[in-house]
Design a protein around this motif. Structure first.
Motif, PDB file in Angstrom:
ATOM      1  N   PHE A 165      -8.449  -8.967 -11.455  1.00 34.21           N
ATOM      2  CA  PHE A 165      -9.136  -8.124 -10.471  1.00 34.21           C
ATOM      3  C   PHE A 165      -8.162  -7.607  -9.407  1.00 34.21           C
ATOM      4  O   PHE A 165      -7.463  -8.372  -8.752  1.00 34.21           O
ATOM      5  CB  PHE A 165     -10.259  -8.898  -9.788  1.00 34.21           C
ATOM      6  CG  PHE A 165     -11.111  -8.050  -8.886  1.00 34.21           C
ATOM      7  CD1 PHE A 165     -12.145  -7.288  -9.413  1.00 34.21           C
ATOM      8  CD2 PHE A 165     -10.873  -7.992  -7.526  1.00 34.21           C
ATOM      9  CE1 PHE A 165     -12.930  -6.490  -8.596  1.00 34.21           C
ATOM     10  CE2 PHE A 165     -11.653  -7.206  -6.700  1.00 34.21           C
ATOM     11  CZ  PHE A 165     -12.682  -6.452  -7.239  1.00 34.21           C
ATOM     12  N   GLY A 166      -8.160  -6.283  -9.261  1.00 28.41           N
ATOM     13  CA  GLY A 166      -7.364  -5.651  -8.223  1.00 28.41           C
ATOM     14  C   GLY A 166      -5.908  -5.453  -8.550  1.00 28.41           C
ATOM     15  O   GLY A 166      -5.166  -4.862  -7.749  1.00 28.41           O
ATOM     16  N   GLU A 167      -5.472  -5.909  -9.712  1.00 34.04           N
ATOM     17  CA  GLU A 167      -4.054  -5.773 -10.063  1.00 34.04           C
ATOM     18  C   GLU A 167      -3.727  -4.318 -10.401  1.00 34.04           C
ATOM     19  O   GLU A 167      -4.537  -3.610 -10.987  1.00 34.04           O
ATOM     20  CB  GLU A 167      -3.721  -6.664 -11.265  1.00 34.04           C
ATOM     21  CG  GLU A 167      -3.821  -8.146 -10.980  1.00 34.04           C
ATOM     22  CD  GLU A 167      -2.743  -8.630 -10.023  1.00 34.04           C
ATOM     23  OE1 GLU A 167      -1.644  -8.011 -10.019  1.00 34.04           O
ATOM     24  OE2 GLU A 167      -2.978  -9.599  -9.298  1.00 34.04           O
ATOM     25  N   PRO A 168      -2.527  -3.873 -10.000  1.00 36.62           N
ATOM     26  CA  PRO A 168      -2.126  -2.505 -10.370  1.00 36.62           C
ATOM     27  C   PRO A 168      -1.875  -2.403 -11.864  1.00 36.62           C
ATOM     28  O   PRO A 168      -1.508  -3.404 -12.491  1.00 36.62           O
ATOM     29  CB  PRO A 168      -0.821  -2.318  -9.557  1.00 36.62           C
ATOM     30  CG  PRO A 168      -0.295  -3.704  -9.320  1.00 36.62           C
ATOM     31  CD  PRO A 168      -1.512  -4.578  -9.200  1.00 36.62           C
ATOM     32  N   PRO A 169      -2.074  -1.245 -12.468  1.00 35.65           N
ATOM     33  CA  PRO A 169      -2.391   0.034 -11.821  1.00 35.65           C
ATOM     34  C   PRO A 169      -3.882   0.289 -11.671  1.00 35.65           C
ATOM     35  O   PRO A 169      -4.277   1.368 -11.265  1.00 35.65           O
ATOM     36  CB  PRO A 169      -1.777   1.036 -12.801  1.00 35.65           C
ATOM     37  CG  PRO A 169      -2.000   0.413 -14.134  1.00 35.65           C
ATOM     38  CD  PRO A 169      -1.801  -1.076 -13.914  1.00 35.65           C
ATOM     39  N   PHE A 170      -4.727  -0.699 -11.996  1.00 38.05           N
ATOM     40  CA  PHE A 170      -6.161  -0.446 -12.055  1.00 38.05           C
ATOM     41  C   PHE A 170      -6.821  -0.467 -10.679  1.00 38.05           C
ATOM     42  O   PHE A 170      -7.586   0.428 -10.340  1.00 38.05           O
ATOM     43  CB  PHE A 170      -6.816  -1.461 -13.000  1.00 38.05           C
ATOM     44  CG  PHE A 170      -6.263  -1.414 -14.393  1.00 38.05           C
ATOM     45  CD1 PHE A 170      -6.766  -0.520 -15.308  1.00 38.05           C
ATOM     46  CD2 PHE A 170      -5.208  -2.229 -14.778  1.00 38.05           C
ATOM     47  CE1 PHE A 170      -6.253  -0.439 -16.593  1.00 38.05           C
ATOM     48  CE2 PHE A 170      -4.687  -2.165 -16.058  1.00 38.05           C
ATOM     49  CZ  PHE A 170      -5.203  -1.264 -16.969  1.00 38.05           C
ATOM     50  N   GLY A 171      -6.565  -1.489  -9.887  1.00 37.54           N
ATOM     51  CA  GLY A 171      -7.120  -1.525  -8.542  1.00 37.54           C
ATOM     52  C   GLY A 171      -8.515  -2.122  -8.478  1.00 37.54           C
ATOM     53  O   GLY A 171      -9.179  -2.332  -9.492  1.00 37.54           O
ATOM     54  N   GLN A 172      -8.964  -2.375  -7.264  1.00 33.50           N
ATOM     55  CA  GLN A 172     -10.234  -3.067  -7.054  1.00 33.50           C
ATOM     56  C   GLN A 172     -11.437  -2.223  -7.439  1.00 33.50           C
ATOM     57  O   GLN A 172     -12.417  -2.746  -7.977  1.00 33.50           O
ATOM     58  CB  GLN A 172     -10.342  -3.501  -5.594  1.00 33.50           C
ATOM     59  CG  GLN A 172      -9.309  -4.540  -5.175  1.00 33.50           C
ATOM     60  CD  GLN A 172      -9.485  -4.998  -3.740  1.00 33.50           C
ATOM     61  OE1 GLN A 172     -10.342  -4.487  -3.019  1.00 33.50           O
ATOM     62  NE2 GLN A 172      -8.672  -5.944  -3.325  1.00 33.50           N
ATOM     63  N   VAL A 173     -11.393  -0.928  -7.169  1.00 31.36           N
ATOM     64  CA  VAL A 173     -12.547  -0.073  -7.472  1.00 31.36           C
ATOM     65  C   VAL A 173     -12.786  -0.005  -8.976  1.00 31.36           C
ATOM     66  O   VAL A 173     -13.921  -0.177  -9.458  1.00 31.36           O
ATOM     67  CB  VAL A 173     -12.343   1.340  -6.894  1.00 31.36           C
ATOM     68  CG1 VAL A 173     -13.488   2.260  -7.324  1.00 31.36           C
ATOM     69  CG2 VAL A 173     -12.244   1.291  -5.375  1.00 31.36           C
ATOM     70  N   VAL A 174     -11.734   0.231  -9.746  1.00 27.78           N
ATOM     71  CA  VAL A 174     -11.866   0.310 -11.199  1.00 27.78           C
ATOM     72  C   VAL A 174     -12.327  -1.023 -11.764  1.00 27.78           C
ATOM     73  O   VAL A 174     -13.209  -1.078 -12.639  1.00 27.78           O
ATOM     74  CB  VAL A 174     -10.530   0.734 -11.842  1.00 27.78           C
ATOM     75  CG1 VAL A 174     -10.625   0.693 -13.369  1.00 27.78           C
ATOM     76  CG2 VAL A 174     -10.146   2.134 -11.384  1.00 27.78           C
ATOM     77  N   ASP A 175     -11.753  -2.125 -11.269  1.00 31.65           N
ATOM     78  CA  ASP A 175     -12.147  -3.439 -11.779  1.00 31.65           C
ATOM     79  C   ASP A 175     -13.579  -3.798 -11.385  1.00 31.65           C
ATOM     80  O   ASP A 175     -14.288  -4.464 -12.151  1.00 31.65           O
ATOM     81  CB  ASP A 175     -11.174  -4.509 -11.275  1.00 31.65           C
ATOM     82  CG  ASP A 175      -9.853  -4.466 -12.020  1.00 31.65           C
ATOM     83  OD1 ASP A 175      -9.837  -3.976 -13.158  1.00 31.65           O
ATOM     84  OD2 ASP A 175      -8.840  -4.930 -11.466  1.00 31.65           O
ATOM     85  N   ALA A 176     -14.007  -3.367 -10.199  1.00 34.32           N
ATOM     86  CA  ALA A 176     -15.401  -3.613  -9.800  1.00 34.32           C
ATOM     87  C   ALA A 176     -16.358  -2.865 -10.739  1.00 34.32           C
ATOM     88  O   ALA A 176     -17.398  -3.405 -11.153  1.00 34.32           O
ATOM     89  CB  ALA A 176     -15.621  -3.174  -8.353  1.00 34.32           C
ATOM     90  N   LEU A 177     -16.006  -1.637 -11.088  1.00 33.08           N
ATOM     91  CA  LEU A 177     -16.811  -0.884 -12.047  1.00 33.08           C
ATOM     92  C   LEU A 177     -16.760  -1.532 -13.421  1.00 33.08           C
ATOM     93  O   LEU A 177     -17.744  -1.512 -14.171  1.00 33.08           O
ATOM     94  CB  LEU A 177     -16.319   0.559 -12.127  1.00 33.08           C
ATOM     95  CG  LEU A 177     -16.579   1.435 -10.898  1.00 33.08           C
ATOM     96  CD1 LEU A 177     -15.858   2.765 -11.028  1.00 33.08           C
ATOM     97  CD2 LEU A 177     -18.083   1.660 -10.728  1.00 33.08           C
ATOM     98  N   GLY A 178     -15.605  -2.132 -13.759  1.00 28.16           N
ATOM     99  CA  GLY A 178     -15.499  -2.848 -15.021  1.00 28.16           C
ATOM    100  C   GLY A 178     -16.409  -4.069 -15.063  1.00 28.16           C
ATOM    101  O   GLY A 178     -17.045  -4.344 -16.091  1.00 28.16           O
ATOM    102  N   LEU A 179     -16.474  -4.800 -13.960  1.00 27.58           N
ATOM    103  CA  LEU A 179     -17.390  -5.948 -13.885  1.00 27.58           C
ATOM    104  C   LEU A 179     -18.835  -5.498 -14.054  1.00 27.58           C
ATOM    105  O   LEU A 179     -19.621  -6.136 -14.765  1.00 27.58           O
ATOM    106  CB  LEU A 179     -17.220  -6.671 -12.548  1.00 27.58           C
ATOM    107  CG  LEU A 179     -15.881  -7.378 -12.306  1.00 27.58           C
ATOM    108  CD1 LEU A 179     -15.832  -7.924 -10.882  1.00 27.58           C
ATOM    109  CD2 LEU A 179     -15.682  -8.502 -13.309  1.00 27.58           C
ATOM    110  N   LEU A 180     -19.178  -4.391 -13.399  1.00 31.64           N
ATOM    111  CA  LEU A 180     -20.540  -3.861 -13.492  1.00 31.64           C
ATOM    112  C   LEU A 180     -20.854  -3.395 -14.917  1.00 31.64           C
ATOM    113  O   LEU A 180     -21.948  -3.655 -15.439  1.00 31.64           O
ATOM    114  CB  LEU A 180     -20.702  -2.706 -12.512  1.00 31.64           C
ATOM    115  CG  LEU A 180     -22.099  -2.085 -12.385  1.00 31.64           C
ATOM    116  CD1 LEU A 180     -23.106  -3.134 -11.901  1.00 31.64           C
ATOM    117  CD2 LEU A 180     -22.066  -0.909 -11.426  1.00 31.64           C
ATOM    118  N   THR A 181     -19.879  -2.754 -15.540  1.00 33.42           N
ATOM    119  CA  THR A 181     -20.072  -2.288 -16.919  1.00 33.42           C
ATOM    120  C   THR A 181     -20.247  -3.453 -17.877  1.00 33.42           C
ATOM    121  O   THR A 181     -21.152  -3.455 -18.724  1.00 33.42           O
ATOM    122  CB  THR A 181     -18.866  -1.434 -17.361  1.00 33.42           C
ATOM    123  OG1 THR A 181     -18.740  -0.312 -16.495  1.00 33.42           O
ATOM    124  CG2 THR A 181     -19.046  -0.955 -18.797  1.00 33.42           C
ATOM    125  N   GLY A 182     -19.366  -4.453 -17.775  1.00 32.93           N
ATOM    126  CA  GLY A 182     -19.472  -5.622 -18.648  1.00 32.93           C
ATOM    127  C   GLY A 182     -20.790  -6.348 -18.476  1.00 32.93           C
ATOM    128  O   GLY A 182     -21.442  -6.711 -19.470  1.00 32.93           O
TER     129      GLY A 182
END
Length: 243
Positions: A165-182
């Motif tokens: 979570f939050g690691e580059p290059p993805f970032g917190q916003v993308v990973d938060a959306l990934g959690l929501l998608t999963g």
């Protein structure tokens, strides 16, 4: 061009040929031929004149558009188009699932294990969706069969986003959306297994929107990603990341 890009491009062209030929006849075949001839030219121009072209980014973007198109087709009542676009989405989803292996994870062994089964689940989903397009699988049987691969894919997206979570290059916003998608994909399966058909359809719409947003963010992050630079014997060199 990376092997993920080659696979995703060829698979998408095959699916697009089948779908457009079915919908538009010879005009569809001609359109696919034009796409096959034009896209490599676009790739070369993008690589030389603008920004280094990343197939993983392009395939993630097209997967979001395919799923969004299936939602619109469902809304207007074009069932054949919905099924076809879902087939295209599942093919592109395999490239996205493979790309997730590049996500930094605090538990690489765990991520590799879940990611392997996530990729297998996508292949399973492709076969099921192909059967649906052929008219062999439909109705409640279709919902019950796809519940299993959807759950596994959702777990893979959730694990990749959570452990890195939050690691580059993805970032917190993308990973938060990934959690929501999963979580959304897993929730679809749970609702299906519980017999709540109407609830599963509502969750599916929300999960699809979450996936589109996540995939767009993923595409943007991969597009802007700059490989780390290394200095070897006084010479600066760029280490290409496999994305």
């Amino acid at each position: 061009m990376g092997w993920t890009g080659v696979f995703g491009y060829l698979a998408a062209i095959v699916v697009a040929t089948l779908l457009l030929s079915r919908w538009l006849g010879w005009t569809g075949r001609l359109l696919v031929i034009c796409l096959v001839l034009a896209l490599p030219v676009v790739v070369v121009l993008a690589r030389n004149w603008w920004h280094p072209f990343r197939w993983s980014s392009a395939l993630a973007l097209v997967s979001a558009l395919a799923l969004l198109g299936s939602l619109v087709s469902q809304y207007v009542g074009w069932i054949e188009g919905r099924d076809g676009l879902l087939l295209l989405w599942t093919v592109l989803l395999l490239a996205v699932a493979i790309t997730l292996f590049t996500h930094p994870m605090r538990g690489p062994a765990w991520g590799l294990f879940v990611g392997f089964w996530g990729a297998v689940a996508v292949i399973w989903l492709i076969v099921l969706q192909a059967l649906a397009v052929a008219g062999i699988l439909h109705g409640s049987a279709y919902s019950e069969w796809i519940a299993w691969p959807l759950a596994i894919i959702g777990i893979w997206i959730f694990v990749a986003s959570a452990t890195g979570f939050g690691e580059p290059p993805f970032g917190q916003v993308v990973d938060a959306l990934g959690l929501l998608t999963g979580a959304g994909l897993v929730s679809i399966s749970i609702a299906t297994w519980s017999g709540a058909e109407d609830l599963s359809k509502t969750i599916a719409a929300g999960a699809a929107i979450a996936y589109c947003l996540w995939s767009l963010g993923l595409a943007w992050a991969l597009w802007r990603y700059q490989p780390p630079r290394e200095t070897r014997r006084g010479t600066a060199s760029t280490a290409e990341a496999p994305i």
